[in-house]
Design a protein around this motif. Sequence first.
Motif, PDB file in Angstrom:
ATOM      1  N   GLU A  67       0.822  -1.204   0.000  1.00 56.60           N
ATOM      2  CA  GLU A  67       0.000   0.000   0.000  1.00 56.60           C
ATOM      3  C   GLU A  67       0.856   1.254   0.000  1.00 56.60           C
ATOM      4  O   GLU A  67       0.561   2.221  -0.714  1.00 56.60           O
ATOM      5  N   LEU A  70       2.398   1.643  -3.454  1.00 58.98           N
ATOM      6  CA  LEU A  70       1.434   2.170  -4.427  1.00 58.98           C
ATOM      7  C   LEU A  70       1.220   3.665  -4.215  1.00 58.98           C
ATOM      8  O   LEU A  70       1.111   4.429  -5.190  1.00 58.98           O
ATOM      9  N   ALA A  71       1.172   4.102  -2.961  1.00 60.94           N
ATOM     10  CA  ALA A  71       1.025   5.535  -2.690  1.00 60.94           C
ATOM     11  C   ALA A  71       2.217   6.311  -3.227  1.00 60.94           C
ATOM     12  O   ALA A  71       2.060   7.421  -3.768  1.00 60.94           O
ATOM     13  N   ARG A 161       4.566  -3.116 -11.045  1.00 60.44           N
ATOM     14  CA  ARG A 161       4.696  -2.338  -9.814  1.00 60.44           C
ATOM     15  C   ARG A 161       6.165  -2.279  -9.386  1.00 60.44           C
ATOM     16  O   ARG A 161       6.686  -1.220  -9.028  1.00 60.44           O
TER      17      ARG A 161
END
Length: 601
Positions: A67, A70-71, A161
Amino acid sequence: MTDSSGVERATLLGLNTASTVDAIGMLDGIYEHSPWVGAQALAVRPFRSLAQLQLAMVDVVQRSGVEAQLALIRAHPELAGKAMVDQSLTAESTHEQSKAGLTHCTPAEFALIQQLNTAYAQKFGFPFVLAVRGPRGTGLSKRTIIETLQRRLRHPVDYERAEALRNIHRIAQLRLNDKFGVQPTLGNACWDGLEALAKWTDAGYEGTGQLTVTYLTDAHRACAQHIAQSMREGGFDEVHIDAVGNVVGRYLSDVEGAKTLLTGSHYDTVRNGGKYDGRLGIYVPLTWVAQLAQAGKRLPYHLEVVAFSEEEGQRYKATFIGSSALVGAFQPAWLDLEDADGISLKAAMQHAGLDPAAIATLRRDPAQYLGYVEVHIEQGPVLYERNLPLGVVTSINGSARFAGAMQGLASHAGTTPMGQRHDAAVAVAELLLFIEKRAAQDGDSVGTVGVLEVPNGSLNVVPGQCLFTIDLRAPNDAQRDALVADVLAELARIAAARGVTYTLEETMRAAAAPSAAPWQAAWARAVSQLGLPVHAMPSGAGHDAMMLHTAMPQAMLFVRGENGGISHNPLESTTSDDMQLAIEAFDALLREVANSSFTAA
């Protein structure tokens, strides 16, 4: 610290001694809108080098969880996107996109990039992030950016990613350089030298963007002359091209009776290959000698740099032609080999002005040498995926190769029941899956079935024959031999169980080349001195060091490759920053060898 332009620059000493609040401020903007990265990295102060600081921040991101990652990715603007149009980019992003010309797109370029950005965001859920200043720091072309976006759209989500994060780390590295007023000067020089060498390619490949330089072609000989001239300009005392086309440069010691340290790599390429395989190992020492000569410094030993003429086996069915001559392993029968045009190796040598009769005189006396060291691009994904710039090679894998033919019974695909088939292709497929599973049990062993061919295969015919190859590699000969024995036993079991037969020919068996312990340890200390973690790893690919291993101690240093570590491919790449670190490690190694306490044996 204020630089020559009057800009205030941060220093490592200042960062190490500053208050936490001030130190966080010094790292502001390194990671886009994400000061938490620098703040957490400061917990491991003091830093010995900028590279250590950068890897500390990489480690923070890697440990932060999906998370947070991704931020971080979503904190970055789209390339040539809305933030650029409305001028809300950070100063750092504006500078980077400007370097790549994205602030001056044509309407068609802008529309295409917007279309690709939209497709990317829809697929992955985060913006496309690319270090647009590129591996040299001077900016990628818009064409390269667009091609990269198109290529990365094909990646799976998890891989992409990780790829976005790797590009963010590269952006951070370049921003650190700017903030601390540091430039990879030697790395840039090495990069530029390799770019200059890459302008020659074999006939038929000009204008295609494909780099192909095979043994003793016009392009190959032009490369040799260019390397020789670069050595002369760099301050080497003796430079010549020997009887097999090796370019040999010697930087002489001022110590009477001094021994020689040998280094180098090859300058030939595979067809449509990359710019750094082999050639990086020539230009790292060449760049290092140039700055040593400029400073007027000498070593207590001679340094011999050899640009080996042939390693890849592309034009003739012989490999390591260049390095084999130095250890007395050149096979006279090779002179009769012919290329695709019927030109013998001997005739090609004579056409190039080389003297085949002098090859035997090239053999080096091991008693006069301290050892052999080689710097090489990794040619694989290990360092890339670990976000490490350098790796210390423990051993060059031993290998065994086989060519086989499985013979079954061709029959009708519709009328032959599954339990009554003698399918040659399925038998090989079962072997392939066994090789995958068995090699994985050893950790560092690898196994590959690179050829899987059904001659004259037909959609509605059960394959009666399947041709295949087996390539097995392991860090030591005992491990390789155990792998080979298990694979051959399984092949016999599969054939018996399926009612098929086979023939198998061993086409090559090469011994492993473990790194000499003192030299491997010296490389490890050199890497550690840079503030980098020492990652020890085997080499799955063969190198000239395998040949030199038969005559003297050897050890290699790997440099991270970009684009997934791909090699033998036009996408093969590395950064000038990683080249800089390789040169600094090379410098540390050679300085240690100059110390009288170093024991080479």
